[in-house]
Motif scaffolding. Structure first.
Motif, PDB file in Angstrom:
ATOM      1  N   LEU A 290      97.925  31.028   7.937  1.00 20.55           N
ATOM      2  CA  LEU A 290      98.709  31.786   8.918  1.00 20.55           C
ATOM      3  C   LEU A 290      99.878  30.973   9.467  1.00 20.55           C
ATOM      4  O   LEU A 290     100.758  31.511  10.120  1.00 20.55           O
ATOM      5  CB  LEU A 290      97.808  32.231  10.076  1.00 20.55           C
ATOM      6  CG  LEU A 290      96.594  33.075   9.696  1.00 20.55           C
ATOM      7  CD1 LEU A 290      95.687  33.284  10.899  1.00 20.55           C
ATOM      8  CD2 LEU A 290      97.051  34.395   9.100  1.00 20.55           C
ATOM      9  N   GLY A 291      99.848  29.652   9.244  1.00 20.78           N
ATOM     10  CA  GLY A 291     100.916  28.780   9.730  1.00 20.78           C
ATOM     11  C   GLY A 291     100.365  27.471  10.250  1.00 20.78           C
ATOM     12  O   GLY A 291      99.161  27.212  10.189  1.00 20.78           O
ATOM     13  N   GLU A 292     101.254  26.647  10.762  1.00 21.36           N
ATOM     14  CA  GLU A 292     100.893  25.322  11.264  1.00 21.36           C
ATOM     15  C   GLU A 292      99.999  25.414  12.502  1.00 21.36           C
ATOM     16  O   GLU A 292     100.157  26.325  13.305  1.00 21.36           O
ATOM     17  CB  GLU A 292     102.150  24.546  11.667  1.00 21.36           C
ATOM     18  CG  GLU A 292     103.081  24.205  10.556  1.00 21.36           C
ATOM     19  CD  GLU A 292     104.249  23.371  11.058  1.00 21.36           C
ATOM     20  OE1 GLU A 292     104.640  22.455  10.343  1.00 21.36           O
ATOM     21  OE2 GLU A 292     104.755  23.655  12.180  1.00 21.36           O
ATOM     22  N   HIS A 293      99.091  24.433  12.618  1.00 18.74           N
ATOM     23  CA  HIS A 293      98.223  24.366  13.790  1.00 18.74           C
ATOM     24  C   HIS A 293      97.886  22.919  14.113  1.00 18.74           C
ATOM     25  O   HIS A 293      97.779  22.086  13.219  1.00 18.74           O
ATOM     26  CB  HIS A 293      96.909  25.118  13.550  1.00 18.74           C
ATOM     27  CG  HIS A 293      97.052  26.590  13.569  1.00 18.74           C
ATOM     28  ND1 HIS A 293      97.501  27.311  12.488  1.00 18.74           N
ATOM     29  CD2 HIS A 293      96.821  27.481  14.539  1.00 18.74           C
ATOM     30  CE1 HIS A 293      97.536  28.589  12.794  1.00 18.74           C
ATOM     31  NE2 HIS A 293      97.116  28.723  14.036  1.00 18.74           N
ATOM     32  N   ARG A 294      97.673  22.677  15.396  1.00 16.67           N
ATOM     33  CA  ARG A 294      97.152  21.391  15.848  1.00 16.67           C
ATOM     34  C   ARG A 294      95.626  21.469  15.803  1.00 16.67           C
ATOM     35  O   ARG A 294      95.055  22.558  15.750  1.00 16.67           O
ATOM     36  CB  ARG A 294      97.599  21.102  17.279  1.00 16.67           C
ATOM     37  CG  ARG A 294      99.119  20.991  17.446  1.00 16.67           C
ATOM     38  CD  ARG A 294      99.517  20.893  18.897  1.00 16.67           C
ATOM     39  NE  ARG A 294      99.034  22.088  19.607  1.00 16.67           N
ATOM     40  CZ  ARG A 294      98.792  22.148  20.908  1.00 16.67           C
ATOM     41  NH1 ARG A 294      98.983  21.090  21.672  1.00 16.67           N
ATOM     42  NH2 ARG A 294      98.367  23.250  21.467  1.00 16.67           N
ATOM     43  N   VAL A 295      94.981  20.326  15.842  1.00 19.03           N
ATOM     44  CA  VAL A 295      93.522  20.289  15.829  1.00 19.03           C
ATOM     45  C   VAL A 295      92.969  21.111  16.995  1.00 19.03           C
ATOM     46  O   VAL A 295      92.035  21.894  16.823  1.00 19.03           O
ATOM     47  CB  VAL A 295      92.995  18.833  15.887  1.00 19.03           C
ATOM     48  CG1 VAL A 295      91.486  18.804  16.080  1.00 19.03           C
ATOM     49  CG2 VAL A 295      93.384  18.075  14.629  1.00 19.03           C
ATOM     50  N   VAL A 296      93.555  20.960  18.182  1.00 17.57           N
ATOM     51  CA  VAL A 296      93.077  21.692  19.352  1.00 17.57           C
ATOM     52  C   VAL A 296      93.171  23.203  19.137  1.00 17.57           C
ATOM     53  O   VAL A 296      92.294  23.955  19.569  1.00 17.57           O
ATOM     54  CB  VAL A 296      93.810  21.243  20.642  1.00 17.57           C
ATOM     55  CG1 VAL A 296      95.274  21.640  20.629  1.00 17.57           C
ATOM     56  CG2 VAL A 296      93.112  21.770  21.874  1.00 17.57           C
ATOM     57  N   ASP A 297      94.224  23.658  18.450  1.00 18.80           N
ATOM     58  CA  ASP A 297      94.361  25.089  18.152  1.00 18.80           C
ATOM     59  C   ASP A 297      93.245  25.555  17.217  1.00 18.80           C
ATOM     60  O   ASP A 297      92.647  26.614  17.423  1.00 18.80           O
ATOM     61  CB  ASP A 297      95.709  25.384  17.490  1.00 18.80           C
ATOM     62  CG  ASP A 297      96.888  24.991  18.350  1.00 18.80           C
ATOM     63  OD1 ASP A 297      96.790  25.094  19.585  1.00 18.80           O
ATOM     64  OD2 ASP A 297      97.922  24.575  17.773  1.00 18.80           O
ATOM     65  N   LEU A 298      92.981  24.744  16.191  1.00 16.68           N
ATOM     66  CA  LEU A 298      91.946  25.110  15.224  1.00 16.68           C
ATOM     67  C   LEU A 298      90.568  25.131  15.869  1.00 16.68           C
ATOM     68  O   LEU A 298      89.769  26.031  15.593  1.00 16.68           O
ATOM     69  CB  LEU A 298      91.969  24.146  14.035  1.00 16.68           C
ATOM     70  CG  LEU A 298      93.207  24.266  13.144  1.00 16.68           C
ATOM     71  CD1 LEU A 298      93.293  23.089  12.185  1.00 16.68           C
ATOM     72  CD2 LEU A 298      93.186  25.583  12.379  1.00 16.68           C
ATOM     73  N   THR A 299      90.275  24.164  16.740  1.00 18.09           N
ATOM     74  CA  THR A 299      88.967  24.154  17.403  1.00 18.09           C
ATOM     75  C   THR A 299      88.796  25.409  18.265  1.00 18.09           C
ATOM     76  O   THR A 299      87.731  26.010  18.278  1.00 18.09           O
ATOM     77  CB  THR A 299      88.763  22.891  18.263  1.00 18.09           C
ATOM     78  OG1 THR A 299      89.768  22.818  19.256  1.00 18.09           O
ATOM     79  CG2 THR A 299      88.786  21.637  17.417  1.00 18.09           C
ATOM     80  N   GLU A 300      89.861  25.784  18.940  1.00 11.65           N
ATOM     81  CA  GLU A 300      89.814  26.962  19.808  1.00 11.65           C
ATOM     82  C   GLU A 300      89.658  28.248  18.991  1.00 11.65           C
ATOM     83  O   GLU A 300      88.816  29.088  19.288  1.00 11.65           O
ATOM     84  CB  GLU A 300      91.092  27.031  20.646  1.00 11.65           C
ATOM     85  CG  GLU A 300      91.132  28.187  21.621  1.00 11.65           C
ATOM     86  CD  GLU A 300      92.422  28.190  22.425  1.00 11.65           C
ATOM     87  OE1 GLU A 300      93.074  29.256  22.473  1.00 11.65           O
ATOM     88  OE2 GLU A 300      92.770  27.136  22.986  1.00 11.65           O
ATOM     89  N   HIS A 301      90.465  28.400  17.955  1.00 11.24           N
ATOM     90  CA  HIS A 301      90.449  29.630  17.152  1.00 11.24           C
ATOM     91  C   HIS A 301      89.172  29.781  16.336  1.00 11.24           C
ATOM     92  O   HIS A 301      88.686  30.898  16.149  1.00 11.24           O
ATOM     93  CB  HIS A 301      91.647  29.675  16.205  1.00 11.24           C
ATOM     94  CG  HIS A 301      92.963  29.803  16.898  1.00 11.24           C
ATOM     95  ND1 HIS A 301      93.334  30.914  17.611  1.00 11.24           N
ATOM     96  CD2 HIS A 301      94.011  28.947  16.982  1.00 11.24           C
ATOM     97  CE1 HIS A 301      94.538  30.744  18.112  1.00 11.24           C
ATOM     98  NE2 HIS A 301      94.968  29.551  17.751  1.00 11.24           N
ATOM     99  N   LEU A 302      88.629  28.669  15.840  1.00 13.78           N
ATOM    100  CA  LEU A 302      87.490  28.739  14.934  1.00 13.78           C
ATOM    101  C   LEU A 302      86.155  28.471  15.608  1.00 13.78           C
ATOM    102  O   LEU A 302      85.106  28.667  15.007  1.00 13.78           O
ATOM    103  CB  LEU A 302      87.692  27.757  13.770  1.00 13.78           C
ATOM    104  CG  LEU A 302      88.953  28.001  12.932  1.00 13.78           C
ATOM    105  CD1 LEU A 302      89.137  26.882  11.930  1.00 13.78           C
ATOM    106  CD2 LEU A 302      88.883  29.362  12.250  1.00 13.78           C
ATOM    107  N   GLY A 303      86.186  27.993  16.855  1.00 14.50           N
ATOM    108  CA  GLY A 303      84.944  27.712  17.565  1.00 14.50           C
ATOM    109  C   GLY A 303      84.181  26.529  16.994  1.00 14.50           C
ATOM    110  O   GLY A 303      82.956  26.491  17.059  1.00 14.50           O
ATOM    111  N   LEU A 304      84.910  25.584  16.433  1.00 21.14           N
ATOM    112  CA  LEU A 304      84.298  24.388  15.860  1.00 21.14           C
ATOM    113  C   LEU A 304      84.550  23.195  16.764  1.00 21.14           C
ATOM    114  O   LEU A 304      85.528  23.177  17.514  1.00 21.14           O
ATOM    115  CB  LEU A 304      84.881  24.111  14.473  1.00 21.14           C
ATOM    116  CG  LEU A 304      84.669  25.184  13.410  1.00 21.14           C
ATOM    117  CD1 LEU A 304      85.494  24.879  12.170  1.00 21.14           C
ATOM    118  CD2 LEU A 304      83.189  25.289  13.063  1.00 21.14           C
TER     119      LEU A 304
END
Length: 118
Positions: free
Chosen positions: A31-45
């Motif tokens: 979907l595009g670029e992401h920071r680690v914090v964005d990925l943790t928030e979006h994916l619940g990991l």
């Protein structure tokens, strides 16, 4: 590259996509670029999980990062080819139905056994 070597390398590529968390990260980065914090928030990991899998994907040449302030921004190294591969996988899965999930060697039951084996 010889045929045997090409098969080994292809198996390594598919192994890179074999983890549910890595696959979720790759799909999200499509979907595009992401920071680690964005990925943790979006994916619940957990942050450590995301960081570990991003390092693996980067080592495999599938993702890249660039600094942005104190953070790193991650993106797919070859987004078009990755999207084509994911689309092909989805097409193949739709054709095989539940066969992959029911496979005694690599299906869901086998994965659950691997996850609970010490």
């Amino acid at each position: 590259m010889g045929e045997a070597r090409a098969l080994v390398v292809a198996a390594c590529l598919f192994n890179g996509f074999s983890d549910v968390s890595r696959l979720a990260i790759v799909r999200h980065l499509s979907l595009g670029e992401h920071r680690v914090v964005d990925l943790t928030e979006h994916l619940g990991l957990a942050q450590s999980t995301v960081s570990k899998h991003l390092a693996c994907l980067r080592d495999c040449g599938l993702v890249q990062s660039r600094p942005q302030g104190r953070a790193s921004v991650f993106s797919l190294t070859h987004p078009e080819a990755t999207l084509e591969m994911l689309s092909a996988a989805e097409r193949l899965l739709s054709l095989t139905g539940d066969a992959v999930a029911l496979c005694p060697n690599f299906g869901e039951a086998a994965r659950q056994t691997q996850d609970t084996t010490p």
